[in-house]
Design a protein around this motif. Structure first.
Motif, PDB file in Angstrom:
ATOM      1  N   VAL A   1      92.001  49.249 112.676  1.00  0.00           N
ATOM      2  CA  VAL A   1      93.209  49.967 113.081  1.00  0.00           C
ATOM      3  C   VAL A   1      92.902  51.454 113.176  1.00  0.00           C
ATOM      4  O   VAL A   1      92.194  51.997 112.324  1.00  0.00           O
ATOM      5  N   VAL A   2      93.480  52.113 114.227  1.00  0.00           N
ATOM      6  CA  VAL A   2      93.359  53.554 114.379  1.00  0.00           C
ATOM      7  C   VAL A   2      94.770  54.141 114.405  1.00  0.00           C
ATOM      8  O   VAL A   2      95.624  53.690 115.181  1.00  0.00           O
ATOM      9  N   ILE A   3      95.016  55.129 113.538  1.00  0.00           N
ATOM     10  CA  ILE A   3      96.324  55.788 113.467  1.00  0.00           C
ATOM     11  C   ILE A   3      96.158  57.203 114.010  1.00  0.00           C
ATOM     12  O   ILE A   3      95.385  58.002 113.471  1.00  0.00           O
ATOM     13  N   HIS A   4      96.914  57.483 115.096  1.00  0.00           N
ATOM     14  CA  HIS A   4      96.836  58.800 115.740  1.00  0.00           C
ATOM     15  C   HIS A   4      97.988  59.671 115.248  1.00  0.00           C
ATOM     16  O   HIS A   4      99.135  59.214 115.130  1.00  0.00           O
ATOM     17  N   LEU A   5      97.669  60.934 114.990  1.00  0.00           N
ATOM     18  CA  LEU A   5      98.672  61.947 114.649  1.00  0.00           C
ATOM     19  C   LEU A   5      98.547  63.056 115.696  1.00  0.00           C
ATOM     20  O   LEU A   5      97.847  64.055 115.498  1.00  0.00           O
ATOM     21  N   PRO A   6      99.233  62.905 116.883  1.00  0.00           N
ATOM     22  CA  PRO A   6      99.018  63.825 118.015  1.00  0.00           C
ATOM     23  C   PRO A   6      99.361  65.275 117.699  1.00  0.00           C
ATOM     24  O   PRO A   6      98.628  66.188 118.068  1.00  0.00           O
ATOM     25  N   ARG A   7     100.506  65.485 117.001  1.00  0.00           N
ATOM     26  CA  ARG A   7     100.920  66.852 116.742  1.00  0.00           C
ATOM     27  C   ARG A   7      99.932  67.577 115.828  1.00  0.00           C
ATOM     28  O   ARG A   7      99.674  68.773 115.992  1.00  0.00           O
ATOM     29  N   GLU A   8      99.314  66.863 114.906  1.00  0.00           N
ATOM     30  CA  GLU A   8      98.339  67.467 113.970  1.00  0.00           C
ATOM     31  C   GLU A   8      96.908  67.381 114.512  1.00  0.00           C
ATOM     32  O   GLU A   8      95.973  67.872 113.877  1.00  0.00           O
ATOM     33  N   ASP A   9      96.748  66.729 115.683  1.00  0.00           N
ATOM     34  CA  ASP A   9      95.417  66.545 116.285  1.00  0.00           C
ATOM     35  C   ASP A   9      94.444  65.905 115.276  1.00  0.00           C
ATOM     36  O   ASP A   9      93.326  66.382 115.060  1.00  0.00           O
ATOM     37  N   SER A  10      94.915  64.807 114.667  1.00  0.00           N
ATOM     38  CA  SER A  10      94.115  64.132 113.635  1.00  0.00           C
ATOM     39  C   SER A  10      94.119  62.633 113.889  1.00  0.00           C
ATOM     40  O   SER A  10      95.034  62.095 114.541  1.00  0.00           O
ATOM     41  N   VAL A  11      93.085  61.954 113.344  1.00  0.00           N
ATOM     42  CA  VAL A  11      92.946  60.503 113.516  1.00  0.00           C
ATOM     43  C   VAL A  11      92.505  59.895 112.183  1.00  0.00           C
ATOM     44  O   VAL A  11      91.626  60.428 111.497  1.00  0.00           O
ATOM     45  N   ILE A  12      93.127  58.762 111.818  1.00  0.00           N
ATOM     46  CA  ILE A  12      92.704  57.967 110.649  1.00  0.00           C
ATOM     47  C   ILE A  12      92.171  56.638 111.177  1.00  0.00           C
ATOM     48  O   ILE A  12      92.915  55.893 111.833  1.00  0.00           O
ATOM     49  N   GLN A  13      90.943  56.346 110.884  1.00  0.00           N
ATOM     50  CA  GLN A  13      90.289  55.141 111.415  1.00  0.00           C
ATOM     51  C   GLN A  13      89.993  54.185 110.246  1.00  0.00           C
ATOM     52  O   GLN A  13      89.247  54.510 109.322  1.00  0.00           O
ATOM     53  N   LEU A  14      90.604  52.989 110.278  1.00  0.00           N
ATOM     54  CA  LEU A  14      90.425  51.976 109.228  1.00  0.00           C
ATOM     55  C   LEU A  14      89.601  50.826 109.801  1.00  0.00           C
ATOM     56  O   LEU A  14      90.070  50.117 110.712  1.00  0.00           O
ATOM     57  N   GLU A  15      88.373  50.649 109.282  1.00  0.00           N
ATOM     58  CA  GLU A  15      87.481  49.604 109.798  1.00  0.00           C
ATOM     59  C   GLU A  15      86.895  48.804 108.632  1.00  0.00           C
ATOM     60  O   GLU A  15      85.887  49.193 108.043  1.00  0.00           O
ATOM     61  N   GLY A  16      87.543  47.710 108.282  1.00  0.00           N
ATOM     62  CA  GLY A  16      87.004  46.853 107.228  1.00  0.00           C
ATOM     63  C   GLY A  16      86.845  47.606 105.920  1.00  0.00           C
ATOM     64  O   GLY A  16      87.819  48.028 105.310  1.00  0.00           O
ATOM     65  N   SER A  17      85.584  47.814 105.531  1.00  0.00           N
ATOM     66  CA  SER A  17      85.318  48.496 104.254  1.00  0.00           C
ATOM     67  C   SER A  17      85.121  49.994 104.429  1.00  0.00           C
ATOM     68  O   SER A  17      84.819  50.686 103.458  1.00  0.00           O
ATOM     69  N   ASN A  18      85.284  50.517 105.643  1.00  0.00           N
ATOM     70  CA  ASN A  18      85.092  51.941 105.903  1.00  0.00           C
ATOM     71  C   ASN A  18      86.398  52.580 106.354  1.00  0.00           C
ATOM     72  O   ASN A  18      87.165  51.992 107.127  1.00  0.00           O
ATOM     73  N   THR A  19      86.633  53.795 105.893  1.00  0.00           N
ATOM     74  CA  THR A  19      87.793  54.577 106.314  1.00  0.00           C
ATOM     75  C   THR A  19      87.321  55.978 106.691  1.00  0.00           C
ATOM     76  O   THR A  19      86.607  56.623 105.908  1.00  0.00           O
ATOM     77  N   HIS A  20      87.710  56.438 107.878  1.00  0.00           N
ATOM     78  CA  HIS A  20      87.285  57.758 108.355  1.00  0.00           C
ATOM     79  C   HIS A  20      88.520  58.591 108.692  1.00  0.00           C
ATOM     80  O   HIS A  20      89.469  58.103 109.312  1.00  0.00           O
ATOM     81  N   VAL A  21      88.502  59.860 108.289  1.00  0.00           N
ATOM     82  CA  VAL A  21      89.574  60.801 108.592  1.00  0.00           C
ATOM     83  C   VAL A  21      88.978  61.931 109.425  1.00  0.00           C
ATOM     84  O   VAL A  21      88.048  62.614 108.974  1.00  0.00           O
ATOM     85  N   TYR A  22      89.517  62.120 110.633  1.00  0.00           N
ATOM     86  CA  TYR A  22      89.058  63.191 111.522  1.00  0.00           C
ATOM     87  C   TYR A  22      90.169  64.242 111.586  1.00  0.00           C
ATOM     88  O   TYR A  22      91.258  63.983 112.127  1.00  0.00           O
ATOM     89  N   CYS A  23      89.901  65.446 111.052  1.00  0.00           N
ATOM     90  CA  CYS A  23      90.936  66.476 110.978  1.00  0.00           C
ATOM     91  C   CYS A  23      90.266  67.842 110.883  1.00  0.00           C
ATOM     92  O   CYS A  23      89.322  68.021 110.116  1.00  0.00           O
ATOM     93  N   HIS A  24      90.779  68.840 111.632  1.00  0.00           N
ATOM     94  CA  HIS A  24      90.213  70.187 111.604  1.00  0.00           C
ATOM     95  C   HIS A  24      90.810  71.035 110.482  1.00  0.00           C
ATOM     96  O   HIS A  24      90.183  71.993 110.029  1.00  0.00           O
ATOM     97  N   ASP A  25      92.016  70.682 110.023  1.00  0.00           N
ATOM     98  CA  ASP A  25      92.695  71.449 108.979  1.00  0.00           C
ATOM     99  C   ASP A  25      92.273  70.888 107.616  1.00  0.00           C
ATOM    100  O   ASP A  25      92.578  69.738 107.278  1.00  0.00           O
ATOM    101  N   GLU A  26      91.589  71.704 106.809  1.00  0.00           N
ATOM    102  CA  GLU A  26      91.068  71.220 105.533  1.00  0.00           C
ATOM    103  C   GLU A  26      92.195  70.832 104.587  1.00  0.00           C
ATOM    104  O   GLU A  26      92.100  69.821 103.867  1.00  0.00           O
ATOM    105  N   ALA A  27      93.262  71.588 104.549  1.00  0.00           N
ATOM    106  CA  ALA A  27      94.382  71.263 103.659  1.00  0.00           C
ATOM    107  C   ALA A  27      95.009  69.929 104.055  1.00  0.00           C
ATOM    108  O   ALA A  27      95.345  69.098 103.200  1.00  0.00           O
ATOM    109  N   LEU A  28      95.202  69.723 105.384  1.00  0.00           N
ATOM    110  CA  LEU A  28      95.768  68.458 105.850  1.00  0.00           C
ATOM    111  C   LEU A  28      94.822  67.301 105.548  1.00  0.00           C
ATOM    112  O   LEU A  28      95.260  66.201 105.200  1.00  0.00           O
ATOM    113  N   ARG A  29      93.517  67.546 105.665  1.00  0.00           N
ATOM    114  CA  ARG A  29      92.541  66.480 105.381  1.00  0.00           C
ATOM    115  C   ARG A  29      92.666  66.009 103.938  1.00  0.00           C
ATOM    116  O   ARG A  29      92.623  64.817 103.651  1.00  0.00           O
TER     117      ARG A  29
END
Length: 650
Positions: free
Chosen positions: A608-636
C-alpha cells in the motif's frame, strides 16, 4: 581457532589448539630418532667401537674444530658423545600460556618432563591411569639405560660445521635443539602434575570447554579426546586401532559429526599388514631356533610386547619347541608384566572375562609360573647366569639399538650366522639402526608390526564419522616416497578438502564461533513481560548487564548506579521494539487526528502507498518494510511516531 605444530614426527605428535581463549596441548611426543646419529653405548667397553677411525673433513680448520667428535663406520659418520633427543619446540608458542595438556597414550607423552619442568608451565595434565603408569615405565627405562652408560664429554662442535658433513648427518633435523634426556627427579615432578581420568568422564577446562576421553583401541588406556565448546565439537584422534587385540575396542560413536576431526599417528608401515607380520615374526623365530641359533627381538617394555609373548608361545607349542626359554630384559620388566594383569577394566571383553573366572588375562603370567618366560632388570641381575641357556629368544631394549641391553647382545651374537635379530617395532628405520654394527653376520629379519590405523581403515573411519572439516599431517595427503604410485596409501580427496598440517606450522582453522550460552539471572527474569505471538510462542525484550566470569556468562539486572536513568520511575521507559503489520485503517485515523486530512490510499502489487499531496510526502508499506519519503524533518518524525502507534511493541 588456530593450531600450532611443535614437532616433525606425526607419530609422536605435539600440537597446541587455541580456541575460545583456551590453549590445549594435544600430546607431547618425544622424537628419539636423533639417537640414530650417535654411536651405541655398550654396557662393557667395546674394542670394535673404540677403534673406529675419526672422520676427517677436507677442511683442515674443521678437522681441528671437531677434535674426534665424529667416527666413521662402514662409510657412515656417527657422533661419539652422549645420546641426544629432540623435544617439542617451545619457540613457536609460549608453553607457559598452555592451560591444559591432554595425553592420548604412553608413546605420545615422553616429552612431558621437558614441557612441565623447563618452560614455566602452570596448567593441568590429563591422562588415563594406564597411560600414566606405562608412560612412567617408558621414561624410567629410557633414563636408566642412558644413566647406566654415561659419556663424560658432550659432543657439540660438529653442529657448527653441519653443511660440511656427509649425509645423513648433514640433513639432521634441528640439531641445535637436541637435548640430553631428563632426570628421574624431573620424571617424578612431571607425573605428579597428571590428573587421572576415566573413559567418558567429562572434564571442565577453564569454564570454556569440556573434554572427554574415549577408548582408541591402540594400547592399555589409550584414548582419543572429544572437545566441546557447547556449540562446536572437535575430535582429536591419535594412535587408534580397529584391530582386535588386548585393549578395549575403539569407541567410534562418540567421534561422529564433529565440526573438526584432527587425525594423526596413523600406521608407520602402510604397506605391511599387522597380522601377516605377526605370522612372519613367529616363523622367523622358529626357523632360527630350529637351526640351533638364538633370536634377539629389540622392543619396548609394554604394548606390542604382550601380544608377542602370547602369539610366539602358542606357535612354539604347536611346533614342539615349548622347551625354548624366553628372556625379557628391562629395568621395568617386573612392573610392566604386573601392570598388564592389574588394569582389567581397560582390557578387551575377552581379556576381562578371564579376570572374573579368575584367570590371568595374559598368557605371560602362566609362562612366568611355568618358568618358560624369565624376566630380569639387567644382564648383571642375580640368577640370570644360572638360568641362561641357548637356544633362546631374548626380548630387550632399546629398539633404536643405541643403548640398553640390546647393544650387548648384538656385540655378543653379531658375528654368528646361526643367530638372528628380528625387528618388530616400527619407530626406527632398521637399516639406520644397524649402521654402527656393520659388517654384521647374524641374520636380519624385518617384520614391523604397527596396529595403528592403516590408510584404508582411516579413510573408512572418516566416511563413517562425517566430520565437517578434517585436519591431518601434510604427509598423509600424498603417497609415501617409497611408493609414489600407491594412491591408496594416502587420505582420499574430500569435500571440503582435508587440511594439511606441516611441521612447525601455525594454521588458522575454518571453525568460527557462532553462538554462546548465556544464563539469565532470576532477578532479571522476574522483570520480563512476554507478549504472545501465537499459541506456544511468546517474546520479550530485556536490558541488563553481561557478567563474564571464568568463561561463564550471566545476564543480570542493571541497577541505577550502573545504568544511569535506564531504569527510571516507570520501567516502561525501557527501549521498546515494534513488530507485526501496520493496520491501514488505524493509520488513516491517526493521520486525520494530526490534521493530515488529504491522505489518499493506493493499492500496489507489493503493498500500500499513502500519498499526502499537500505535504508532498509518501508513506510506502511493503510487507516487512516501511518507507517514509518527506522533505520536512519535523513532519517526518511525526509520521514515524504515528506509524509506531500502529504497531504492537515488545
Amino acid at each position: 581457532m588456530k593450531i600450532y605444530s611443535l614437532g616433525a614426527n606425526p607419530n609422536k605428535p605435539c600440537n597446541i589448539l587455541n580456541f575460545k581463549g583456551v590453549s590445549l596441548m594435544l600430546d607431547c611426543g618425544l622424537d628419539i630418532n636423533p639417537a640414530l646419529h650417535f654411536l651405541p653405548l655398550p654396557l662393557v667397553a667395546s674394542k670394535r667401537l673404540s677403534n673406529l677411525p675419526n672422520w676427517i673433513p677436507r677442511d683442515t680448520q674443521d678437522a681441528a674444530l671437531l677434535d674426534g667428535e665424529l667416527k666413521e663406520c662402514e662409510n657412515r659418520v656417527l657422533v661419539d658423545g652422549p645420546i641426544e633427543i629432540l623435544p617439542p619446540q617451545s619457540d613457536i608458542f609460549d608453553i607457559s600460556d598452555v592451560d591444559t595438556i591432554l595425553l592420548s597414550n604412553h608413546a605420545c607423552m615422553l616429552a612431558l618432563p621437558f614441557i612441565t619442568e623447563e618452560t614455566g608451565f602452570k596448567g593441568r595434565v590429563y591422562a588415563t591411569e594406564p597411560t600414566l603408569q606405562i608412560g612412567r615405565l617408558y621414561m624410567e627405562e629410557l633414563v636408566n639405560y642412558l644413566e647406566r652408560t654415561p659419556k663424560n664429554q658432550r659432543a657439540n662442535r660438529w653442529k657448527q660445521v653441519l653443511q660440511s658433513l656427509p649425509p645423513p648427518l648433514s640433513g639432521a633435523l634441528r640439531p641445535n635443539d637436541w637435548k640430553k634426556v631428563y632426570s628421574t627427579k624431573a620424571i617424578n615432578a612431571a607425573l605428579a602434575k597428571v590428573r587421572m581420568v576415566g573413559f567418558n568422564e567429562k572434564i571442565d577446562i577453564c569454564g570454556a570447554l569440556t573434554v572427554m576421553a574415549v577408548s582408541s583401541g591402540y594400547s592399555l588406556g589409550s584414548c582419543n579426546w572429544i572437545i566441546h565448546s557447547g556449540y562446536e565439537k572437535i575430535a582429536y584422534v591419535s594412535a587408534s586401532s580397529t584391530l582386535t587385540t588386548h585393549p578395549r575396542p575403539m569407541d567410534q560413536v562418540a567421534l561422529r559429526n564433529a565440526d573438526l576431526l584432527i587425525l594423526t599417528a596413523l600406521t608407520q608401515t602402510p604397506a605391511a599388514n599387522p597380522d601377516s607380520m605377526l605370522g612372519e615374526f613367529c616363523m622367523a623365530v622358529a626357523s632360527t631356533l630350529r637351526s640351533g641359533g638364538s633370536c634377539l627381538v629389540p622392543c619396548h617394555p609394554s604394548g606390542l610386547l604382550y601380544d608377542l609373548f602370547e602369539c610366539l608361545s602358542v606357535h612354539l607349542d604347536n611346533i614342539g619347541l615349548s622347551q625354548i626359554p624366553l628372556f625379557f630384559f628391562s629395568p621395568v620388566a617386573e612392573t610392566s608384566l604386573a601392570y598388564s594383569n592389574i588394569f582389567a577394566e581397560w582390557l578387551s571383553s575377552g581379556k576381562q572375562s578371564k579376570v572374573y573366572l579368575p584367570e590371568e588375562p595374559f598368557p605371560h603370567a602362566h609362562l612366568i609360573k611355568n618358568g618358560r618366560l624369565k624376566h630380569f632388570p639387567s644382564l648383571h641381575a642375580e640368577g640370570f647366569t644360572n638360568e641362561y641357556r641357548q637356544p633362546c629368544v631374548v626380548f630387550c631394549g632399546h629398539p633404536s639399538l643405541r643403548f640398553g641391553n640390546v647393544v650387548h647382545f648384538i656385540e655378543l651374537w653379531g658375528s654368528h650366522s646361526n643367530h638372528s635379530i628380528v625387528f618388530v617395532e616400527p619407530d626406527f628405520p632398521y637399516l639406520e639402526a644397524l649402521a654402527p654394527y656393520q659388517p654384521l653376520t647374524m641374520k636380519i629379519v624385518h617384520c614391523p608390526i604397527d596396529t595403528s590405523l592403516s590408510f584404508t581403515q582411516a579413510n573408512k573411519l572418516i566416511r563413517d564419522l562425517k566430520p565437517g572439516n578434517l585436519l591431518v599431517p601434510d604427509v598423509y595427503l600424498h603417497p609415501p616416497v617409497s611408493a609414489p604410485l600407491r594412491s591408496d596409501l594416502a587420505i582420499q580427496e574430500l569435500d571440503p578438502p582435508a587440511l594439511g598440517m606441516k611441521s612447525y606450522q601455525v594454521l588458522k582453522l575454518p571453525i568460527k564461533r557462532k553462538q554462546e550460552k548465556v544464563h539469565l539471572d532470576p532477578a532479571l527474569a522476574s522483570r520480563l513481560e512476554p507478549i504472545q505471538f501465537k499459541t506456544g510462542l511468546s517474546a520479550s525484550t530485556l536490558t541488563g548487564k553481561l557478567d563474564a566470569r571464568d568463561n561463564k556468562f550471566t545476564l543480570k539486572v542493571l541497577n541505577e548506579e550502573e545504568g544511569g536513568t535506564l531504569y527510571s520511575a516507570s520501567e516502561r521507559m525501557l527501549p521498546r521494539h515494534p513488530w507485526g503489520s501496520v493496520d491501514t485503517t488505524q493509520l488513516l485515523h491517526l493521520l486525520s487526528q494530526h490534521g493530515l486530512l488529504d491522505a489518499r490510499v493506493e493499492d500496489t502489487p507489493r503493498g500500500v502507498v499513502i500519498h499526502l499531496p499537500r505535504e508532498d510526502s509518501v508513506i510506502q508499506l511493503e510487507g516487512s518494510n516501511t518507507h517514509v519519503y518527506c522533505h520536512d524533518e519535523a513532519l517526518r518524525r511525526t509520521l514515524r511516531d504515528i506509524l509506531l502507534q500502529c504497531l504492537p511493541c515488545l
